[in-house]
Write a protein that holds these residues in place. Structure first.
Motif, PDB file in Angstrom:
ATOM      1  N   SER A  49       1.697  -8.212  -8.121  1.00  0.00           N
ATOM      2  CA  SER A  49       1.519  -7.834  -6.725  1.00  0.00           C
ATOM      3  C   SER A  49       2.895  -7.774  -6.081  1.00  0.00           C
ATOM      4  O   SER A  49       3.828  -8.435  -6.522  1.00  0.00           O
ATOM      5  CB  SER A  49       0.638  -8.845  -5.996  1.00  0.00           C
ATOM      6  OG  SER A  49       1.318 -10.067  -5.885  1.00  0.00           O
ATOM      7  N   SER A  64       5.086  -7.440  -2.267  1.00  0.00           N
ATOM      8  CA  SER A  64       4.992  -7.448  -0.807  1.00  0.00           C
ATOM      9  C   SER A  64       6.376  -7.309  -0.203  1.00  0.00           C
ATOM     10  O   SER A  64       7.378  -7.646  -0.819  1.00  0.00           O
ATOM     11  CB  SER A  64       4.323  -8.727  -0.320  1.00  0.00           C
ATOM     12  OG  SER A  64       4.955  -9.845  -0.884  1.00  0.00           O
ATOM     13  N   LEU A  65       6.386  -6.810   1.003  1.00  0.00           N
ATOM     14  CA  LEU A  65       7.638  -6.691   1.741  1.00  0.00           C
ATOM     15  C   LEU A  65       7.918  -8.012   2.421  1.00  0.00           C
ATOM     16  O   LEU A  65       7.005  -8.676   2.895  1.00  0.00           O
ATOM     17  CB  LEU A  65       7.528  -5.607   2.802  1.00  0.00           C
ATOM     18  CG  LEU A  65       7.581  -4.172   2.316  1.00  0.00           C
ATOM     19  CD1 LEU A  65       7.339  -3.227   3.485  1.00  0.00           C
ATOM     20  CD2 LEU A  65       8.930  -3.866   1.701  1.00  0.00           C
ATOM     21  N   ARG A  82       9.340  -8.350  -2.833  1.00  0.00           N
ATOM     22  CA  ARG A  82       9.078  -9.466  -3.722  1.00  0.00           C
ATOM     23  C   ARG A  82       7.909  -9.087  -4.605  1.00  0.00           C
ATOM     24  O   ARG A  82       6.836  -8.750  -4.116  1.00  0.00           O
ATOM     25  CB  ARG A  82       8.743 -10.696  -2.872  1.00  0.00           C
ATOM     26  CG  ARG A  82       8.526 -11.968  -3.649  1.00  0.00           C
ATOM     27  CD  ARG A  82       8.466 -13.134  -2.680  1.00  0.00           C
ATOM     28  NE  ARG A  82       8.278 -14.376  -3.382  1.00  0.00           N
ATOM     29  CZ  ARG A  82       7.085 -14.870  -3.702  1.00  0.00           C
ATOM     30  NH1 ARG A  82       6.003 -14.216  -3.384  1.00  0.00           N
ATOM     31  NH2 ARG A  82       6.985 -16.021  -4.351  1.00  0.00           N
ATOM     32  N   VAL A 120       5.436 -10.338  -7.622  1.00  0.00           N
ATOM     33  CA  VAL A 120       4.969 -11.496  -8.374  1.00  0.00           C
ATOM     34  C   VAL A 120       4.275 -10.983  -9.630  1.00  0.00           C
ATOM     35  O   VAL A 120       3.389 -10.137  -9.554  1.00  0.00           O
ATOM     36  CB  VAL A 120       3.986 -12.332  -7.540  1.00  0.00           C
ATOM     37  CG1 VAL A 120       3.559 -13.559  -8.305  1.00  0.00           C
ATOM     38  CG2 VAL A 120       4.618 -12.717  -6.230  1.00  0.00           C
ATOM     39  N   SER A 131       4.318 -17.583 -14.296  1.00  0.00           N
ATOM     40  CA  SER A 131       4.310 -16.665 -13.172  1.00  0.00           C
ATOM     41  C   SER A 131       5.736 -16.568 -12.640  1.00  0.00           C
ATOM     42  O   SER A 131       6.399 -17.576 -12.446  1.00  0.00           O
ATOM     43  CB  SER A 131       3.372 -17.207 -12.101  1.00  0.00           C
ATOM     44  OG  SER A 131       3.477 -16.447 -10.946  1.00  0.00           O
ATOM     45  N   ALA A 172       0.269  -2.475  -5.177  1.00  0.00           N
ATOM     46  CA  ALA A 172      -0.127  -1.735  -3.980  1.00  0.00           C
ATOM     47  C   ALA A 172       1.110  -1.044  -3.406  1.00  0.00           C
ATOM     48  O   ALA A 172       2.236  -1.447  -3.665  1.00  0.00           O
ATOM     49  CB  ALA A 172      -0.731  -2.677  -2.954  1.00  0.00           C
ATOM     50  N   ASP A 174      -5.470   1.737   1.776  1.00  0.00           N
ATOM     51  CA  ASP A 174      -4.207   1.700   1.051  1.00  0.00           C
ATOM     52  C   ASP A 174      -3.621   0.296   1.031  1.00  0.00           C
ATOM     53  O   ASP A 174      -2.644   0.045   0.351  1.00  0.00           O
ATOM     54  CB  ASP A 174      -3.216   2.715   1.618  1.00  0.00           C
ATOM     55  CG  ASP A 174      -3.122   2.636   3.117  1.00  0.00           C
ATOM     56  OD1 ASP A 174      -3.378   1.541   3.646  1.00  0.00           O
ATOM     57  OD2 ASP A 174      -2.793   3.639   3.752  1.00  0.00           O
ATOM     58  N   THR A 204      -0.927 -11.245  -0.395  1.00  0.00           N
ATOM     59  CA  THR A 204      -0.638 -10.664   0.915  1.00  0.00           C
ATOM     60  C   THR A 204      -1.408  -9.360   1.054  1.00  0.00           C
ATOM     61  O   THR A 204      -1.796  -8.752   0.078  1.00  0.00           O
ATOM     62  CB  THR A 204       0.867 -10.372   1.101  1.00  0.00           C
ATOM     63  OG1 THR A 204       1.272  -9.512   0.051  1.00  0.00           O
ATOM     64  CG2 THR A 204       1.691 -11.618   1.099  1.00  0.00           C
TER      65      THR A 204
END
Lengths: 636, 579
Positions: free
Chosen positions: A422, A424-425, A436, A438, A508, A553, B131, B200
């Protein structure tokens, strides 16, 4: 040559007659043997039209086998989810080397292979083409591996990569742009927005599975090129071209189930096309796999058919937990019911209209279900079942499937995903940020992952800030085996980052790096309605011990966006202020304050002016101001 | 001779410049007076404010029918009964139980572990085929701002999320956050979300904090709080939606803790003034006073509000309260862009009346101009005005200023580590006493330079602060105003007056006094500790504005009060004559 022509004619005729037979039932196809279907079709054609008697000559000698195969797999997932995968496999006729002298007079046969695609592939010398239209989130923790090891699902939006044969990279890029532009119209998507600033040439990832060699010209090289359009909306207008490419055009066979309203009302859906060229010594042909996959949440989708608005349930429909206080005033809800009975037609809003009619194999539907599921196929009022829950649809009647179970939680064990990823900003400010990722390896083996990231140029990446967080005290050099990095060039090239990561068992890690956000030129901002800049997903693929690809994503990067009406206000305001200030100061500096007497004295010296004034005075019959007047007059 | 020369001669003949310079102290006072009048008397007057409106058309509040009613009420009560039983359990156990409920309807849950501030349970519901780049947050702390167990809030959040999970309309992910408390643990979760959390759901666009304490079924009215840290306000559109939705459902709205009997005072001047004053104090004290929950989301461009149900009886049902977040989420969900249409800087005079930055900013500008004029006054209105720029006095003053600034920084850091209110206050009183009573002090020119520099610095600080954090800039400029009346005289009366002025304008003393007077939930004796808490735990800059902006100026002024000795100067008098 005559043979080919004849086959072509038969094909056309077969096509025509299919359409007719569905309506007028001139012909009933009852046999399950594909060759018989073809025979019957040919017979029908000949009997009906009595056109080419010579066709009889071919019948029996040679079977007309169209290389088309379609299959629908239905697989329940945990928590009342259901995966449906449509697979269509097509093959083209032989593709001959374009030889200059014969090209002018050459002609092509397409049979089942879409005529729209073949010339584009030939012209751009594309040896492999992969297109992905995906939206939604695949819940790998619950649903296990992505269908087909993640090979056919892209990141959110549209993704495309191709192997192009060209003398050099520049020519390959030209072909690539041409390819993207051609496909853009064909698939009703913004593929034409692919330019050099979105295009990468992958090094570790996306490599073709099999060795391929230049076909059109031996001196050519092969170039792997890729681009993605993150969060490109995907809707009915993208599904229609997918159906149009099929020989059945969504009118018969399993593709008749596909309806935009339902496909895009799913939790996750992915449409993909893979075209590969397979060559032997003399000729090549294209093999095309088209897949349409979607995940439904059964209770939601089914109840939507009954109640389009998910209003509160009636009080007698409430399912309360009996072990907790429940009465007319309170009800602790039970989990979703595990009893389920539904028809495929309710899920898709349509029934299957018979078999595909063009192929050597009948349309096939398989349900991968646990033993406590009851799967029946319904033709008219008759129900059929099979031991392996796979059904060959061989007649032309409308068909439906019925699923029934008392416990939806019992499913055929899923392949667990070999790793999870995953992204994320991070960060607070408008001018900088971080990313980042993971990655979690839950398996008992060390796995090698190729990490592919293509970041837009307005995100100025600092590779020096690359950090690794890990509970087991791993260092960057323990994890990163190999790096490929091609830095971005403003407005020309994206940052292209690839790692070969080795992640120990049951570990992880979190990879993070920082970047600066660049201020764009004003015309580069999208028009008003935008909520940020899309960053395409990172692609992580593992090659051994198993093959698996997963995409994170997409992210939304807020760039500091100026208020575009501000310059207008500022220009107006400053112009006004400047005008006022200039006018005042100019007047103050240029104008003089002169007493009237002095003025007259000056005028007397200038006879001509005096004369003029006198005449003017006479004409207006106005008494001259007396000498004692204290008023002043401004004279410029 | 051009017109401009004429004017200049007239100007000189009338002696306007010296007159203006002489009048500087008066002008400074006048500026300050107009500034205060502007805010307190003019703005609440009819015609000075505007009615609020939804600026972004896409939001369409209350356009969709709210369905959180009927049997959802039974489910809500079912959850509530179970949550009430969790009251005495450890947070960790509570979180585990609630997490299992959330997972039943497909929510991904995770617990953010924080040993200092308490664990936070959060869950993510992915928008179908979305999304996944944007999210809306529904937060309900276990314990609300008043220390009550937030049974209603938490059960509302859970049942709302369950209700949302059936809807196919979501374009943004929905995040549910159940934190230990409404301040530090929530803040620490928000920070972690943007740095280190693994689960997240994209950038948070809006957050709604639910506060419905205890298990009563009915409530009387809804309070909306919106003032964020460091002068940050949510986009006015979000507040408007919340007000619109609440009033649409028939409930009364109170802003910024206005008491129930004062709701609906929009027509009276005093009612508007009261809400305006409330807006300003809430904004100035955000972070330092008790936190309602939305403060935790300040920064990261998150628009956040807190909804509180008040009263234990009344005509409104708990699901009515739940329909507010439902409709707000439906509205925010419609957004194609970030919140950007409406105002980010505004003051509300009533739930549907506001003044925008252009109207209220002059008040703070005039106050900072008043300090600038005082600075000029101290530079020009004395017989040492003509000393050269690089004279020993000027450079000395600058050196002392640098030392004072450094000293203030030290003070701020020391107090950060050893928070205390009495120590800095007694130290300030002692300092002003000693300096005022000292036999020998600074030379007079230096004293003037000190004050000039102090006011110049303070004025600059105010000017740079007033757009970002109007309430704070306005507040401290008002409190520090007595500094400008400090004069150098040696008689006892004057010295006493100086002493009183210094005490009044001392940053620590003034903050404590005012807090005691106007803030209902803070006593003055802990004001400084709360400011320090605001910085260390919530990230509010007020402590540093006070210590690095205000304290150096005050110290310089305090130094300047020590009795002046006339320096044996030869040149100054001559220069004066020449001028």
């Amino acid at each position: 040559m005559q043979l080919i022509l004849a086959i072509f004619w038969v094909f056309l005729a077969a096509y025509k007659s299919q359409a007719e037979e569905i309506q007028s039932s001139l012909l009933t196809v009852e046999t399950s043997n594909s060759s018989d279907i073809d025979g019957a079709v040919v017979d029908a054609h000949v009997n009906k039209n009595n056109l080419i008697g010579s066709l009889q000559y071919f019948q029996g000698n040679e079977k007309i086998l169209y290389p088309f195969n379609e299959e629908l797999t239905i697989r329940p997932l945990p928590r009342n989810f259901l995966l449906t995968s449509f697979l269509f496999q097509l093959e083209s006729n032989e593709v001959t080397k374009p030889e200059l002298d014969s090209e002018f007079n050459s002609y092509k046969h397409y049979t089942v292979f879409p005529k729209a695609l073949s010339p584009i592939l030939d012209r751009t010398q594309t040896r492999q083409l992969h297109l992905r239209f995906t939206h939604g989130l695949w819940d790998a923790e619950e649903w296990g591996q992505l269908p087909r090891q993640g090979y056919t699902s892209g990141g959110n939006g549209v993704e495309m990569w191709a192997v192009i044969e060209a003398p050099d990279q520049k020519a390959a890029f030209q072909q690539w742009i041409s390819l993207a532009n051609s496909l853009s119209g064909l698939f009703c998507s913004s593929l034409n927005f692919i330019g050099s600033e979105k295009t990468t040439y992958p090094v570790f990832s996306f490599l073709p599975e099999s060795q391929i060699e230049p076909f059109f010209d031996v001196s050519n090289g092969l170039f792997l090129i890729r681009a993605a359009l993150a969060n490109e909306p995907i809707c009915t207008e993208n599904l229609t071209p997918f159906l149009k490419l099929l020989p059945t055009k969504g009118k018969s066979g399993i593709s008749s189930l596909l309806d935009g309203h339902k496909v895009f009302d799913s939790q996750w859906h992915s449409m993909s096309i893979d075209i590969e060229s397979k060559c032997d010594e003399f000729s090549c042909k294209y093999e095309m796999n088209e897949q349409i996959e979607m995940v439904f949440h059964l209770p939601n989708t089914l109840s939507r058919a009954d109640r389009p608005i998910p209003k509160p349930l009636a009080s007698d429909e409430l399912r309360c937990d009996e072990s907790k206080p429940h009465d007319d005033y309170q009800c602790f809800p039970l989990p979703e019911s595990r009893n389920l009975k539904f028809d495929l037609s309710k899920l898709f809003g349509k029934s299957i209209s018979g078999t595909n009619l063009v192929s050597e194999t009948p349309s096939r539907i398989c349900a991968v279900v646990a033993p406590n599921w009851n799967v029946l196929i319904r033709v008219g009022d008759t129900f059929f079942s099979t031991s392996d829950n796979c059904f060959d649809i061989s007649d032309n009647n409308f068909q439906d499937m019925v699923f029934e179970t008392d416990d939806t939680s019992q499913i055929i064990p899923l392949e667990p995903a070999p790793f999870f990823a995953s992204r994320s900003l991070t960060g607070y400010s408008q001018d900088a940020g971080g990313m980042r990722t993971v990655i979690k390896n839950p398996t008992n083996d060390t796995i090698n992952i190729f990490y592919f990231e293509s970041l837009p140029w307005f995100l100025r990446l600092y590779l020096s800030s690359l950090k690794l967080e890990s509970d087991s005290g791993l260092l960057l050099r323990d994890v990163i085996q190999d790096t490929f990095y091609s830095p971005a060039v403003d407005r020309q090239r994206p940052s292209h980052l690839e790692f070969n990561l080795s992640i120990p068992a049951n570990t992880s890690i979190a990879l993070s790096f920082e970047f600066d956000k660049v201020l764009l030129k004003y015309a580069e901002y999208p028009p008003d309605a935008n909520h940020g800049f899309e960053i395409e997903s990172a692609v992580l693929s593992v090659m051994s011990p198993m093959k698996y690809t997963v995409r994170t994503a997409t992210s939304l990067l807020p760039l500091s966006t100026p208020d575009f009406s501000m310059p207008y206000n500022v220009i107006i305001l400053t112009s006004t202020v400047m005008g006022l200030v200039f006018g005042t100061i100019f007047n103050l500096m240029v104008k003089k304050l002169v007493p009237l007497e002095e003025l007259e004295k000056q005028q007397r010296t200038n006879l001509l002016t005096a004369l003029k004034l006198r005449i003017a005075g006479l004409l207006q019959r106005r008494p001259r101001p007396s000498k004692s007047t204290q008023s002043t007059k401004e004279l410029q | 001779m051009a017109l401009i020369e004429k004017l200049e001669r007239r100007f000189m003949r009338l002696g306007l410049l010296p007159r203006l310079i002489k009048a500087l102290p008066r002008l400074s006072v006048i500026c300050a007076l107009i500034g205060v009048t502007w805010l307190a008397l003019i703005l609440p007057m009819e015609g000075q404010y505007r009615r609020t409106y939804i600026s972004e058309n896409a939001l369409m509040p209350s356009q969709a029918y709210s369905y959180f009613r009927e049997t959802e009420w039974n489910i809500l009560r079912g959850y509530r009964g179970q949550i009430d039983e969790l009251r005495d359990l450890e947070t960790q156990t509570r979180n585990e139980i609630v997490a299992s409920w959330l997972q039943e309807f497909g929510t991904k849950t995770a617990v953010y572990r924080d040993e200092v501030d308490g664990d936070t349970l959060y869950g993510l519901q992915h928008a179908a085929r979305g999304d996944g780049t944007e999210a809306m947050v529904l937060a309900a702390p276990w314990v609300n701002v008043d220390g009550q167990f937030n049974v209603g809030g938490v059960s509302l959040a859970i049942s709302l999320l369950r209700f949302f999970s059936r809807w196919p309309v979501w374009s943004k992910n929905i995040v549910i956050v159940i934190s230990d408390n409404a301040h530090t643990s929530l803040r620490s979760w928000v920070e972690a979300y943007h740095t280190s959390l693994d689960l997240t759901g994209g950038s948070i666009e809006a957050a709604v904090v639910l506060d419905y304490p205890e298990t009563n079924d009915f409530f009387r009215y809804v309070e909306i709080f919106y003032s964020g840290l460091n002068g940050e306000l949510p986009n006015l559109d979000l507040v408007n939606i919340a007000v619109h939705v609440t009033e649409h459902e028939g409930m009364k709205v109170a802003l910024n803790g206005v008491s129930e009997n004062q709701i609906g005072d929009d027509d009276s001047f005093s009612g508007r003034l009261r809400t305006l004053a409330g807006s300003i104090t809430q904004l100035a004290y955000a972070g330092a006073q008790k936190c309602y929950g939305h403060e935790a989301f300040s920064g990261w461009r998150i628009q956040a509000i807190t909804l509180r149900a008040r009263g234990t009886d009344g005509p409104f049902d708990i699901t009515t309260f739940g329909r507010i977040p439902e409709a707000v989420f439906r509205s925010v969900n419609n957004l194609l862009e970030k919140f950007h249409q409406s105002f980010f800087f505004y003051l509300l005079l009533a739930p549907r009346l506001f003044v925008s930055i252009g109207s209220y900013l002059p008040a703070a500008i005039l106050l900072s101009v008043s300090f600038m004029l005082s600075s000029l006054d101290n530079l020009l209105n004395n017989k040492y005005a003509s000393t050269s720029l690089l004279s020993a006095y000027n450079t000395g003053a600058f050196l002392v200023f640098a030392v004072v600034l450094f000293f203030s920084f030290l003070v701020s850091q020391v107090l950060l580590h050893f928070p205390s209110t009495p120590v800095p206050i007694t130290a300030s009183i002692l300092a002003s006493l000693l300096l005022g009573a000292a036999k020998h002090g600074l030379s007079a020119p230096l004293a003037y330079r000190f004050r000039s520099l102090a006011f110049l610095y303070f004025g600059l600080i105010l000017t740079s602060l007033l757009v970002v954090n109007f309430a704070l800039a306005f507040g401290i400029s008002l409190l520090a105003l007595p500094m400008t009346f400090v004069k150098n005289e040696s008689d006892f009366k004057r010295r006493l007056k100086n002493f009183i002025l210094l005490i009044l304008s001392n940053p620590f003393i003034a903050v404590c006094l005012v807090t005691d007077l106007i803030s209902p939930d803070l006593s003055g004796s802990q004001a400084l500790e709360r400011l320090i808490f605001g910085w260390t735990r919530m990230g509010s800059w007020t402590w540093f504005v006070v210590c690095l902006g205000w304290l150096p100026a005050w110290l310089l002024v305090a130094l300047s009060t020590s009795p002046a000795s006339i320096p044996p100067s030869k040149t100054t008098t001559e220069d004066k004559k020449n001028a």
